[in-house]
Design a protein around this motif. Sequence first.
Motif, short mmCIF file in Angstrom:
data_model
loop_
_atom_site.label_atom_id
_atom_site.label_comp_id
_atom_site.label_asym_id
_atom_site.label_seq_id
_atom_site.Cartn_x
_atom_site.Cartn_y
_atom_site.Cartn_z
N SER A 1 34.13 49.02 54.02
CA SER A 1 33.53 47.69 53.95
C SER A 1 34.04 46.81 55.08
O SER A 1 35.05 47.11 55.72
N SER B 1 38.42 46.43 52.31
CA SER B 1 38.99 46.49 50.96
C SER B 1 38.44 47.65 50.15
O SER B 1 39.01 48.02 49.11
N LEU B 2 37.32 48.24 50.59
CA LEU B 2 36.68 49.33 49.86
C LEU B 2 36.31 50.46 50.81
O LEU B 2 36.03 50.22 51.99
N ILE C 1 33.61 55.38 45.00
CA ILE C 1 34.12 54.19 45.67
C ILE C 1 35.60 54.05 45.33
O ILE C 1 35.99 54.16 44.16
N SER D 1 39.35 51.78 46.03
CA SER D 1 39.93 50.50 46.44
C SER D 1 41.01 50.75 47.49
O SER D 1 41.84 51.64 47.34
N LEU E 1 39.59 48.57 41.05
CA LEU E 1 38.19 48.22 40.82
C LEU E 1 37.99 47.87 39.35
O LEU E 1 38.33 48.66 38.47
N SER F 1 39.17 54.23 41.41
CA SER F 1 37.89 54.69 41.92
C SER F 1 36.81 54.56 40.86
O SER F 1 37.10 54.51 39.66
N ASN G 1 30.15 42.75 49.90
CA ASN G 1 30.63 43.79 48.97
C ASN G 1 29.98 43.70 47.59
O ASN G 1 30.50 44.27 46.62
#
Length: 652
Positions: A329, A333-334, A346, A348, A354, A385, A404
Amino acid sequence: MASSAEQDRIVYAYLKKHKYERAADALSKDSKVQSLDQYASNAARSLTLETGVTRIAAYDRGEQDTPEAIEESYSSLIKWIDSSLDQYKNELYNVTYPIFVHCYLDLVVREYFDEAKKFMSDHGVEHEQYHDREVQELMGIATPDHMNKSELVTAFRNSKYNLQLCSYSFDLLVTFLQEHQYMALLKIVNEHLAIKVLSGKPQQNFTAIGMTGSSPEEVDSLKRKQVLWGTINPAEVDLALEEDDDMNAEEEEDAEAKAKRKAAKKAHPMAPKPDRIPFPPIRGRPLAMKVAQLKDMRKRVELSSSQLPSTCLYTFFNAKGRIHSLAISDDASLIAASFSDSYIKIFSLDGKGLRGLKSSTELNEGDITGDSKLEEFLEAEAEQSKTLIGHSGPVYEVSFSPDNSFLVSASEDGTVRLWNLLTFTNVVCYKGHMNPVWSISFSPLGYYFATASHDRTARLWSTDHIYPLRMFAGHLSDVDVVRFHPNSNYVATGSTDRSCRLWDVLSGECMRIFEGHTLSVQILAFSDDGQYMASGSDDCTVILWEIASGKRLVTYTGHKCEIYDLAFSGDGALLSSSSADNTVKIWAVRDAIRESAGLPVAEEEMDTSEAHGGAEKASHELVTLATKETPVFCLKFSPRNLLFAAGVFSPN
């Protein structure tokens, strides 16, 4: 020593170059010096039969078009180029590949199957260095029926192959074919090649352009269209940033700093109007994130050849062959990974984890009011995740929205999906492409996103419409990559046809065609100021382009395998590239720009290869960051110019 005809052609070229038109015309009439078009036209008129049918039609079955004559003339051309001066060899070799292809296809279509097979066996190896994949495909074409089903053959037969030759190389080629009466080769050159003759010295690098579906004249005419490459900020962002600055600057900012800050907010002269492309107003969280990002950029470290970025590499284990792409991102952050198993994960990166929305049961039981904050709606425990499931085929690429809030994904199943990153659920499935979707990219300003597909088109979408808003058609083969320009008014595409194109989002028109790669273009990147674009290819090279002129500024060579990703530093001073050769390379951009303009390189921007490893580097290469066995799939510069990289551990 050059023949009399060749000497006349050299003198003719000199007179034309220096504008001695009357002398050139006199020499042309006296010695009958002809251009290729003149020669072909005169030949067609003069070689007529008594019935009035040109001999070009009868010649197809004549002695000079037999398999033996084709083999002899092509072999003679190769031997002649081998014996030419070194400074002309590279340019002349560019002509041999399209001639080779059409000679082979002519043999196949006339059902000389054994002779075609022998011709391919004898000469195919000569072109494997630059055209290995196409040669392998041609080997599988053994009958006219195969030809009808091949996109490659259709492209060769229906489009002219673009080439660039200096005037002297062009004259040498035409003279050789004329003197030896190689009519079969002349016919191929005249019908299937579009040769752009350039003044000056011959080009020493491989300069074949290939087939783009447009003639050199059309490509040049596109370069005269105005591209508004300047960047813009939405009015809401400028207003919020100005209010925040005024509050913080009343006591601590002097008059000079305040004047400098206000001058920086002036609109760029080449920037489009803010309302040229309609965007919904930015409010709430997206606005706060954009303002925070712009403020963070003020703390950016200025990079140069002597000041390289710090780099952070994230490695995925136990995923070799399963992960197709990685995306980081904008605020780093992602990170998202797309899998061949048709799902997305996904992770973190900021340590906060998350947290999705609570279930409806929990929300009903809780004490939630209209004044409750977002935190009260989120799950109590954070996870490292989240898994997104919805596609029915491998997911090839994903892209985060600037705030995001959303993620878009492209899949083999031909669909595009929009995922809400607050609920971690699929909210929209977009259908429009008829084939696998290879690439996807969110607009830097949000709301719009673009896709690229096997169906040879790119398409523009918005988050609130389920149908495409624009279709960008023009490439001759798969569109492998799509990226937005920083001002969101243009979209760039790269294709298996080896070209890149720049499209106007408002009109759907093609604004630029960038030619120069010898294999598929797999990745694109824009500088933050919107002035430059970089393209990476399966030919292991990276090319830096100037958007305004469409000019190629420099070709970066040094990687040993195909290019996976590209990223410009925030200030545009450096360009990073990653490759399947398990390395990340950092290149000097300012040096290349100054050299292309004929300006001396500043002392502080000189190559500092000794300071970064001691070994002699390729031109403009500053440093190579090698991993052990991890090809890097993704590169991302943070607002403060920290370089993030991510790859998959792939032991041999």
